[in-house]
Design an enzyme around this catalytic site. Structure first.
Site, PDB file in Angstrom:
ATOM      1  N   ASN A 139       0.849  -1.354   0.041  1.00 27.11           N
ATOM      2  CA  ASN A 139       0.078  -0.090   0.070  1.00 27.11           C
ATOM      3  C   ASN A 139       0.669   1.131   0.062  1.00 27.11           C
ATOM      4  O   ASN A 139       0.430   2.239  -0.618  1.00 27.11           O
ATOM      5  CB  ASN A 139      -0.981   0.052   1.095  1.00 27.11           C
ATOM      6  CG  ASN A 139      -0.439   0.033   2.485  1.00 27.11           C
ATOM      7  OD1 ASN A 139       0.601  -0.439   2.699  1.00 27.11           O
ATOM      8  ND2 ASN A 139      -1.138   0.508   3.528  1.00 27.11           N
ATOM      9  N   GLU A 238       4.619  -4.154  12.136  1.00 23.44           N
ATOM     10  CA  GLU A 238       3.832  -3.254  11.754  1.00 23.44           C
ATOM     11  C   GLU A 238       2.513  -3.756  11.120  1.00 23.44           C
ATOM     12  O   GLU A 238       2.536  -4.047  10.009  1.00 23.44           O
ATOM     13  CB  GLU A 238       4.357  -2.100  10.894  1.00 23.44           C
ATOM     14  CG  GLU A 238       5.633  -1.525  11.664  1.00 23.44           C
ATOM     15  CD  GLU A 238       5.466  -0.624  12.781  1.00 23.44           C
ATOM     16  OE1 GLU A 238       4.281  -0.091  12.959  1.00 23.44           O
ATOM     17  OE2 GLU A 238       6.297  -0.533  13.560  1.00 23.44           O
ATOM     18  N   CYS A 272      -3.029   1.520   6.974  1.00 24.87           N
ATOM     19  CA  CYS A 272      -3.251   0.761   7.962  1.00 24.87           C
ATOM     20  C   CYS A 272      -3.979   1.589   9.107  1.00 24.87           C
ATOM     21  O   CYS A 272      -4.507   0.998   9.897  1.00 24.87           O
ATOM     22  CB  CYS A 272      -1.795   0.193   8.484  1.00 24.87           C
ATOM     23  SG  CYS A 272      -0.798   1.552   8.756  1.00 24.87           S
TER      24      CYS A 272
HETATM   25  P1  NAD Z   1       0.385  -9.023   3.257  1.00 26.02           P
HETATM   26  O1  NAD Z   1       0.642  -9.393   4.751  1.00 26.02           O
HETATM   27  O2  NAD Z   1      -0.552  -9.815   2.429  1.00 26.02           O
HETATM   28  O3  NAD Z   1       1.893  -8.823   2.658  1.00 26.02           O
HETATM   29  C1  NAD Z   1       3.061  -8.103   3.321  1.00 26.02           C
HETATM   30  C2  NAD Z   1       4.381  -8.536   2.999  1.00 26.02           C
HETATM   31  O4  NAD Z   1       4.585  -9.940   3.285  1.00 26.02           O
HETATM   32  C3  NAD Z   1       4.206  -8.764   1.095  1.00 26.02           C
HETATM   33  O5  NAD Z   1       5.889  -8.374   0.928  1.00 26.02           O
HETATM   34  C4  NAD Z   1       4.330 -10.386   1.134  1.00 26.02           C
HETATM   35  O6  NAD Z   1       5.057 -11.068  -0.129  1.00 26.02           O
HETATM   36  C5  NAD Z   1       4.800 -10.893   2.323  1.00 26.02           C
HETATM   37  N1  NAD Z   1       4.555 -12.239   2.725  1.00 26.02           N
HETATM   38  C6  NAD Z   1       3.266 -12.902   2.200  1.00 26.02           C
HETATM   39  N2  NAD Z   1       3.494 -14.167   2.787  1.00 26.02           N
HETATM   40  C7  NAD Z   1       4.519 -14.476   3.700  1.00 26.02           C
HETATM   41  C8  NAD Z   1       5.221 -15.433   4.214  1.00 26.02           C
HETATM   42  N3  NAD Z   1       4.397 -16.610   4.333  1.00 26.02           N
HETATM   43  N4  NAD Z   1       6.099 -15.139   4.841  1.00 26.02           N
HETATM   44  C9  NAD Z   1       6.969 -13.832   4.738  1.00 26.02           C
HETATM   45  N5  NAD Z   1       6.412 -12.911   4.188  1.00 26.02           N
HETATM   46  C10 NAD Z   1       5.180 -13.142   3.539  1.00 26.02           C
HETATM   47  O7  NAD Z   1       0.089  -7.309   3.391  1.00 26.02           O
HETATM   48  P2  NAD Z   1      -0.539  -6.471   2.159  1.00 26.02           P
HETATM   49  O8  NAD Z   1      -1.726  -7.010   1.601  1.00 26.02           O
HETATM   50  O9  NAD Z   1       0.590  -6.265   1.207  1.00 26.02           O
HETATM   51  O10 NAD Z   1      -0.705  -5.172   3.222  1.00 26.02           O
HETATM   52  C11 NAD Z   1      -1.770  -4.837   3.878  1.00 26.02           C
HETATM   53  C12 NAD Z   1      -1.678  -5.103   4.927  1.00 26.02           C
HETATM   54  O11 NAD Z   1      -0.541  -4.521   5.630  1.00 26.02           O
HETATM   55  C13 NAD Z   1      -2.886  -4.384   5.980  1.00 26.02           C
HETATM   56  O12 NAD Z   1      -3.266  -5.337   6.962  1.00 26.02           O
HETATM   57  C14 NAD Z   1      -2.395  -3.242   6.435  1.00 26.02           C
HETATM   58  O13 NAD Z   1      -2.982  -2.923   7.948  1.00 26.02           O
HETATM   59  C15 NAD Z   1      -1.001  -3.379   6.597  1.00 26.02           C
HETATM   60  N6  NAD Z   1       0.009  -2.457   6.964  1.00 26.02           N
HETATM   61  C16 NAD Z   1       0.481  -1.973   8.191  1.00 26.02           C
HETATM   62  C17 NAD Z   1       1.211  -0.943   8.246  1.00 26.02           C
HETATM   63  C18 NAD Z   1       1.809  -0.398   9.539  1.00 26.02           C
HETATM   64  O14 NAD Z   1       2.558   0.267   9.642  1.00 26.02           O
HETATM   65  N7  NAD Z   1       1.002  -0.722  10.530  1.00 26.02           N
HETATM   66  C19 NAD Z   1       1.409  -0.205   7.154  1.00 26.02           C
HETATM   67  C20 NAD Z   1       0.937  -0.541   6.006  1.00 26.02           C
HETATM   68  C21 NAD Z   1       0.183  -1.814   5.844  1.00 26.02           C
END
Ligand code: NAD
Length: 460
Positions: A139, A238, A272
């Site tokens: 995002n 995060e 988020c």
């Molecule tokens: P996601 O968890 O699907 O993916 C995040 C990352 O994790 C990607 O790079 C993905 O390829 C990787 N990933 C996926 N499976 C994995 C595994 N088994 N092992 C290790 N890495 C893996 O999240 P998304 O859809 O890209 O982002 C949206 C989410 O992120 C929402 O829940 C949002 O709230 C959260 N977010 C949090 C913050 C914060 O600062 N708290 C900021 C932005 C987004």
């Protein structure tokens, strides 16, 4: 992908424009063996990264900031076509990432050690943690990558970076800039590596590999919890959540509406800290809802590349369909649809629902342009707001005592008064508690997480 200063192009994985749903590029998807090799290289660069002088680290970070600024429009366009981010919001993200790198450069010189009062000479040194595994979401692919890479460089760490396969293109451009900076200032080229591919392969190998000293992860609760289980190392998470926004009876209603419309719908609610639910005092609810609907109807929905667009698509067709089902489920559970509820391909129109606090939509991170409004009596608001999540909460009031009461009693990593939960400044400490995360970001705070204190005691 970039490993040890070598660019590798392959066409393994399709990258899709979420607005047109067309394939815009194909990128490499690394195998586990390739990830292991990259980690070995990054690990072998730890000592050289640690030895980079303060001046070099400062120069590298400032150079990256300067190059991002020069490529601002190109990067913003990539964010629009790859992540579906409306172009004017994409430019804001690029500007923020420049500040994130500049801020890290500033803290390279201002990250102070301590002298402890003693008869001996006791002082602290900040040592880099070693090799940081940075895993980033779709995002804010540029600025949230900056939030990991900049502090890691600032304290002298080696880095392996896995960007989200849902929006990797801007990270590839950022990697090119980092590569140039490392070359210019003679930093070890294997000190920063971009590992594209699937999370369950690339991300997971980074998590379980013994040579990686720390995981800095931003993403979903589901993946975050899995990482917490598997990683036998320091972990910063995060994650997501549902961010409650309270509007008290004495609030400046117009101001609250302005902030909350923005906080609910900017980038289609895919932040988020987007507004997860609005809890409004029953005595002002009718007026609030009327103004909220009027303002929401003025939002422009459409092509992210159009200068007038406020909301484009959500990240994928699959997510849009899931959101549509969730809205229907919320309505089945008794929610009243006040606006929206419509989907065209991956575009979900701004949706406003009047709901009870126990409705599914109030307790699920939707990552979509949905504003659930709960009408409540002030005495129930705290109960409605505190939950298993704990990222940001917000309160609108003119009463300083009430502001302080809620700031103290809302169990969240951040409480915002008189702006929505969406507020974030990049140098403030940022992160969640409970299911929403572990550890803190915000440049200096991430530098603390990515280093450890060594205490030196000198006897006379
Ligand atoms: P996601 O968890 O699907 O993916 C995040 C990352 O994790 C990607 O790079 C993905 O390829 C990787 N990933 C996926 N499976 C994995 C595994 N088994 N092992 C290790 N890495 C893996 O999240 P998304 O859809 O890209 O982002 C949206 C989410 O992120 C929402 O829940 C949002 O709230 C959260 N977010 C949090 C913050 C914060 O600062 N708290 C900021 C932005 C987004």
């Amino acid at each position: 992908m970039l490993i040890n200063g070598n660019w590798i192009e392959r066409e393994d994985l399709e990258v899709i424009n979420p607005y047109t749903l067309e394939v815009i590029r194909k990128i490499p998807a690394l195998s586990r063996d390739e990830v292991r090799e990259a980690i070995d290289i990054a690990c072998s660069c730890k000592e050289d990264m640690k030895k980079l002088s303060i001046t070099k680290r400062f120069n590298i970070l400032m150079y990256i900031a300067k190059k991002i600024k020069e490529k601002k429009e190109e990067l913003a366009k990539l964010l629009a076509i790859d992540a579906g981010k409306p172009i004017k919001q994409a430019r804001v993200e690029v500007n923020r990432s420049i500040e994130t790198f500049r801020s890290a450069a500033f803290y390279v010189k201002e990250f102070r050690n301590e002298v402890i009062p003693s008869d001996r000479l006791i002082f602290t040194r900040r040592e880099p943690i070693g090799l940081v595994g940075a895993i980033t979401p779709f995002n804010f692919p540029l600025n949230l990558s900056a939030h990991k890479i900049a502090p890691a460089i600032a304290v002298g760490n080696s880095i392996v970076h896995h960007p989200s396969p849902k929006a990797p293109l801007v990270c590839i451009e950022l990697a090119k800039i980092i590569y140039e900076a490392f070359k210019k200032y003679n930093a070890p080229l294997g000190g920063y590596n971009l590992l594209t591919g699937l999370g369950e392969v690339v991300g997971e190998e980074i998590v379980v590999n013994d040579k990686v000293d720390m995981i800095s992860f931003t993403g979903s609760i589901k993946v975050g919890e899995m990482i917490l289980e598997k990683a036998k190392k320091k972990v910063c998470l995060e994650l997501g959540g549902v961010n409650p926004n309270i509007v008290l009876a004495d609030a400046d209603i117009e101001r609250a509406v302005d902030s909350l419309v923005k906080g609910s719908f900017i980038y289609s609610g895919q932040v988020c800290i987007s507004v997860g639910k609005i809890i409004v005092d029953e005595s002002i609810a009718d007026k609030f809802i009327k103004l909220f609907l009027e303002k929401t109807k003025k939002l422009n929905v459409g092509d992210p590349l159009n200068e007038k667009t406020d909301l484009g698509p959500v990240i994928s067709l699959e997510h849009a369909k899931w959101v549509e089902e969730l809205i229907n489920k919320a309505i089945e559970e008794g929610a009243e649809l006040l606006l929206g509820g419509k989907r065209v391909k991956a575009v979900v129109y701004p949706t406003v629902l009047k709901v009870d606090n126990d409705n599914i939509i109030c307790n699920t991170e939707t990552f979509a342009p949905i504003a659930p409004i709960v009408v409540a009596n002030e005495e129930h608001m705290l109960d409605y707001a505190n939950s298993e999540y704990g990222l940001h909460a917000a309160v609108f009031t003119r009463d300083i005592n009430k502001a302080l009461y809620f700031a103290e009693n809302l169990d969240y990593g951040g409480v915002i008064i008189n702006d929505s939960s969406l507020y974030r400044q990049d140098n403030m400490p940022f992160g969640g508690i409970k299911k929403s995360g572990l550890g803190r970001e915000g440049v200096r705070y991430a530098m603390e997480e990515m280093s450890y204190i060594k205490t030196v005691v000198i006897n006379k």
